[in-house]
Design a protein around this motif. Structure first.
Motif, PDB file in Angstrom:
ATOM      1  N   ALA A 226       0.829  -1.199   0.000  1.00 32.06           N
ATOM      2  CA  ALA A 226       0.000   0.000   0.000  1.00 32.06           C
ATOM      3  C   ALA A 226       0.868   1.256   0.000  1.00 32.06           C
ATOM      4  CB  ALA A 226      -0.900   0.001   1.236  1.00 32.06           C
ATOM      5  N   PRO A 227       0.377   2.362  -0.586  1.00 34.19           N
ATOM      6  CA  PRO A 227       1.148   3.609  -0.562  1.00 34.19           C
ATOM      7  C   PRO A 227       1.502   4.011   0.863  1.00 34.19           C
ATOM      8  CG  PRO A 227      -0.718   3.787  -2.058  1.00 34.19           C
ATOM      9  CD  PRO A 227      -0.893   2.495  -1.326  1.00 34.19           C
ATOM     10  N   ASP A 228       2.780   4.303   1.088  1.00 29.90           N
ATOM     11  CA  ASP A 228       3.247   4.630   2.437  1.00 29.90           C
ATOM     12  C   ASP A 228       4.535   5.433   2.317  1.00 29.90           C
ATOM     13  OD1 ASP A 228       4.119   4.790   5.043  1.00 29.90           O
ATOM     14  OD2 ASP A 228       3.960   2.652   5.470  1.00 29.90           O
ATOM     15  N   PHE A 229       4.503   6.673   2.731  1.00 26.88           N
ATOM     16  CA  PHE A 229       5.676   7.533   2.623  1.00 26.88           C
ATOM     17  C   PHE A 229       6.860   6.988   3.409  1.00 26.88           C
ATOM     18  CE2 PHE A 229       8.322  11.179   3.862  1.00 26.88           C
ATOM     19  CZ  PHE A 229       8.586  11.717   2.613  1.00 26.88           C
ATOM     20  N   PHE A 230       6.580   6.225   4.461  1.00 23.85           N
ATOM     21  CA  PHE A 230       7.646   5.692   5.316  1.00 23.85           C
ATOM     22  C   PHE A 230       7.948   4.223   5.028  1.00 23.85           C
ATOM     23  CE2 PHE A 230       5.672   9.170   7.697  1.00 23.85           C
ATOM     24  CZ  PHE A 230       6.784   9.977   7.912  1.00 23.85           C
ATOM     25  N   GLY A 231       7.390   3.686   3.939  1.00 23.23           N
ATOM     26  CA  GLY A 231       7.640   2.298   3.587  1.00 23.23           C
ATOM     27  C   GLY A 231       8.851   2.143   2.690  1.00 23.23           C
ATOM     28  N   ILE A 232       8.927   1.017   1.985  1.00 19.52           N
ATOM     29  CA  ILE A 232      10.017   0.794   1.046  1.00 19.52           C
ATOM     30  C   ILE A 232       9.839   1.725  -0.147  1.00 19.52           C
ATOM     31  CG2 ILE A 232      10.300  -1.597   1.787  1.00 19.52           C
ATOM     32  CD1 ILE A 232       8.839  -2.451  -0.768  1.00 19.52           C
ATOM     33  N   GLN A 233      10.838   1.769  -1.039  1.00 21.86           N
ATOM     34  CA  GLN A 233      10.800   2.738  -2.132  1.00 21.86           C
ATOM     35  C   GLN A 233       9.541   2.602  -2.988  1.00 21.86           C
ATOM     36  OE1 GLN A 233      13.239   2.368  -5.708  1.00 21.86           O
ATOM     37  NE2 GLN A 233      14.016   4.436  -5.346  1.00 21.86           N
ATOM     38  N   ALA A 234       9.127   1.369  -3.283  1.00 16.06           N
ATOM     39  CA  ALA A 234       7.923   1.168  -4.092  1.00 16.06           C
ATOM     40  C   ALA A 234       6.708   1.801  -3.433  1.00 16.06           C
ATOM     41  CB  ALA A 234       7.689  -0.326  -4.314  1.00 16.06           C
ATOM     42  N   GLN A 235       6.610   1.681  -2.115  1.00 18.05           N
ATOM     43  CA  GLN A 235       5.480   2.269  -1.398  1.00 18.05           C
ATOM     44  C   GLN A 235       5.567   3.793  -1.370  1.00 18.05           C
ATOM     45  OE1 GLN A 235       6.214  -0.407   2.074  1.00 18.05           O
ATOM     46  NE2 GLN A 235       3.994  -0.673   2.030  1.00 18.05           N
ATOM     47  N   ARG A 236       6.770   4.336  -1.228  1.00 15.85           N
ATOM     48  CA  ARG A 236       6.937   5.797  -1.254  1.00 15.85           C
ATOM     49  C   ARG A 236       6.559   6.356  -2.619  1.00 15.85           C
ATOM     50  NH1 ARG A 236      11.687   4.526   1.473  1.00 15.85           N
ATOM     51  NH2 ARG A 236      12.974   4.973  -0.352  1.00 15.85           N
ATOM     52  N   ARG A 237       6.998   5.678  -3.689  1.00 19.06           N
ATOM     53  CA  ARG A 237       6.674   6.144  -5.029  1.00 19.06           C
ATOM     54  C   ARG A 237       5.160   6.118  -5.259  1.00 19.06           C
ATOM     55  NH1 ARG A 237      11.141   5.963  -8.811  1.00 19.06           N
ATOM     56  NH2 ARG A 237       9.713   5.446 -10.505  1.00 19.06           N
TER      57      ARG A 237
END
Length: 300
Positions: A226-237
Motif C-alpha cells: 500500500a502507498p506509504d511515505f515511510f515504507g520501502i521505495q515502491a510504497q513511497r513512489r
C-alpha cells in the motif's frame, strides 16, 4: 493457456555455471534489445525467453543464443506473463532472476549475485537500475529506482493489484512488484536499462500502462504494498504518485518535482524529454480515471 513452443539446451544438473540461476526474460518484438540482453546472460545457468507472438526476429534471436523459448498467449485476467512463468516453468535452479529485454546484466552484478545467493538466510535481493535514455545515462529526475528481481524459488511472486485485466493493459506485469517471504537485502551493483527503441514505441507502451494505472486507481487492490511515505521505495513512489494525482494541475506539479526538485535538468535534453513524458503519463492517467468514472456514473 500459454504454450511451450520449444525447450532447447536444458542444463545438465552436474554442469558448473558461473551463475547458477534461472532467468526469465519477458519479450514482445524486442529484436533491437534482446541481443544485448542475452549476450550478457551467457554465463547463467538457464534463460527462458517468454515471448508473446512477436512479429519480428525476437524468437530467432532467442534460439540463436540457446535460450529456452516459451510462447505466451494472454487472454486476460491473472496471472500475467512473468507470474505465470514463475508458477509454471520447470526451473533447474533454486534462484529466479527477472530481467527485461531492454536490461543487461553487468559482470560486476553477476559476481555480486554469485556471492549473495550463498547466504541461506536471505530470500530476495533488490537491485537498482542504471537508466539509459536517448543515448545518455539519466542520473537525476528520479529516473533510477530499486526493484526486487532476484529471489529464491518458491519464496517470491508478483502482487496482484487487479484481477480483471485485458490485453489493453499489456500482457505482462506493469508496476506490480515482487513480494518475497522472508528476509531481503540490497545489492550494490546496478542492472543496466537501455531504451534504444523509438519514442513512438515508448509512447505506445505507456498508453497501455496508463490504461492499467487508471483501472488500478479506480478499482484496484494495494493491500500488499500500500502507498506509504515511510515504507520501502515502491510504497513511497506510490504514495507520491497518489498524492500528485489528487492535485489540480498534477502533470505540471509532477514535472516540476522531477525536472526541478529532483534535478532532471542536469541530464540535458534527454532528461527534459524523459521528465516531460513522465508528466504526460500522469495526465493520461488522470484523463482515463475521469473517463472510467464518468462511464460508471452513466451506468448508475
Amino acid at each position: 493457456m500459454p504454450k511451450v513452443e520449444e525447450l532447447t539446451n536444458s542444463p545438465d544438473a552436474g554442469t558448473d555455471f558461473k551463475l547458477p540461476v534461472s532467468v526469465i526474460v519477458a519479450a514482445r518484438n524486442e529484436e533491437k534489445n534482446l541481443p544485448r540482453c542475452l549476450e550478457a546472460l551467457r554465463d547463467v545457468g538457464e534463460v527462458y525467453v517468454i515471448d508473446s507472438g512477436s512479429t519480428d526476429a525476437t524468437a530467432e534471436i532467442a534460439r540463436s543464443f540457446g535460450a529456452r523459448l516459451v510462447q505466451f498467449q494472454y487472454r486476460g485476467g491473472w496471472p500475467k506473463k512473468r507470474q505465470w512463468a514463475i508458477e509454471n516453468l520447470p526451473f533447474a535452479f533454486d534462484w529466479i532472476f527477472l530481467v527485461d529485454a531492454d536490461e543487461a546484466l553487468t559482470p560486476e552484478l553477476a559476481d555480486e549475485i554469485l556471492q549473495a545467493i550463498q547466504n541461506p538466510d536471505i530470500n530476495g535481493y533488490y537491485v537498482s537500475l542504471r537508466m539509459y535514455f536517448l543515448g545518455r545515462v539519466l542520473r537525476h529526475g528520479s529516473a533510477g529506482f530499486w526493484k526486487l528481481p532476484l529471489f529464491r524459488r518458491g519464496k517470491g511472486g508478483y502482487e496482484c493489484r487487479l484481477r480483471d485485466q485485458d490485453s489493453s493493459m499489456a500482457d505482462m506485469e506493469i508496476h506490480e512488484h515482487v513480494v518475497v517471504e522472508g528476509a531481503t537485502r540490497r545489492l550494490k551493483n546496478p542492472l543496466e536499462h537501455h531504451n534504444v527503441e523509438s519514442l513512438s514505441r515508448y509512447i505506445r507502451k505507456h498508453d497501455e500502462y496508463s490504461n492499467w494505472e487508471a483501472r488500478v486507481w479506480v478499482e484496484g487492490d494495494t493491500k500488499e504494498l500500500a502507498p506509504d511515505f515511510f515504507g520501502i521505495q515502491a510504497q513511497r513512489r506510490r504514495w507520491l504518485k497518489a498524492n500528485f494525482l489528487r492535485l489540480p494541475g498534477a502533470p505540471l506539479w509532477f514535472f516540476f518535482f522531477k525536472y526541478v526538485l529532483n534535478l532532471g535538468f542536469l541530464d540535458g535534453i534527454p532528461g527534459l524529454i524523459y521528465c516531460g513524458l513522465q508528466a504526460v503519463q500522469v495526465f493520461h492517467v488522470k484523463a482515463k480515471i475521469y473517463e472510467l468514472r464518468s462511464a460508471r456514473a452513466k451506468l448508475g
